[in-house]
Motif scaffolding. Structure first.
Motif: not given
Length: 232
Positions: A171-194
């Protein structure tokens, strides 16, 4: 190894003048490491980039270990010349220059670790860092420890941000950031501080190097100020 690093070619038997020099061999190795990573460097590969055979290289350097040592010192180069500055600005500039060196040659992060003989350029970097602290109240051991802490921070940030040729997560840096964004969009309640931290990174993105460096320098500055306020 000492003779190689400190600019003295191994003794040669009588015969025709060699077609290449140790510096040219090291430069060929550096070009390979820059393009493909340190693992791609071998005596055979370096010989393939030069007008000589693999066996001819052994007249100049015993093997890959010694070659990488020479490559590393040559790639480090001498520290840039800088105007005289107060200790804090001088050490900060030194650290940023060191980071730039690792950014140009990421494989140096792999080749310059562990107990090993240092070459003239690497020792010149150490000398320049210590020169920044020479006028302070830090003793010799504290100066060396300060350089160690600053260098460790620079290396750590460089390691985290480097792209090593031949080694990839896929993954490129941009792809990694996009992947993390998608994860947090659906799992954000588990990681509120992040989530909250990520939402406020725009103003500080990419500043880990300077943020950490300034905090280290703050600590050294505080130590020196306390010594002035409470003399021995």
């Amino acid at each position: 190894m000492t003779e190689l690093l400190w600019g003295r070619e191994p003794a040669r038997s009588r015969g025709p003048k060699p077609a290449i020099t140790l510096t040219e061999i090291a430069e060929a190795g550096i070009a390979i490491a820059d393009a493909e990573g340190l693992d791609a460097v071998s005596m055979q590969r370096v010989a393939g980039e030069l007008p000589v055979t693999k066996m001819a290289l052994y007249r100049h350097v015993p093997g890959k270990t010694e070659l990488v040592a020479v490559m590393s010192d040559l790639a480090m180069g001498p520290p840039p010349e800088r105007p005289a500055l107060p200790w804090r600005e001088a050490l900060r500039t030194w650290a940023l220059d060191l980071y730039d060196g690792f950014a140009r040659h990421p494989w140096l992060l792999q080749s310059t670790i562990g107990r090993r003989l240092l070459g003239p350029n690497e020792l010149a970097w150490l000398e320049r860092g210590l020169a920044a602290l020479a006028g302070t109240d830090l003793n010799g051991g504290e100066q060396l420890d300060a350089i160690l802490v600053v260098t460790s921070h620079v290396r750590n940030i460089a390691q985290q941000t480097a792209t090593f040729p031949g080694q990839s997560t896929g993954l490129s840096e941009e792809e990694m950031e996009q992947a993390l964004g998608r994860i947090l969009a659906t799992e954000g309640e588990r990681f509120p501080h992040l989530m909250r931290a990520m939402q406020t990174t725009a103003d500080s993105e990419g500043q880990g190097l300077e943020f950490g460096l300034d905090r280290i320098l703050d600590g050294l500055d505080l130590l020196l100020r306390r010594r002035v306020a409470v003399p021995d």
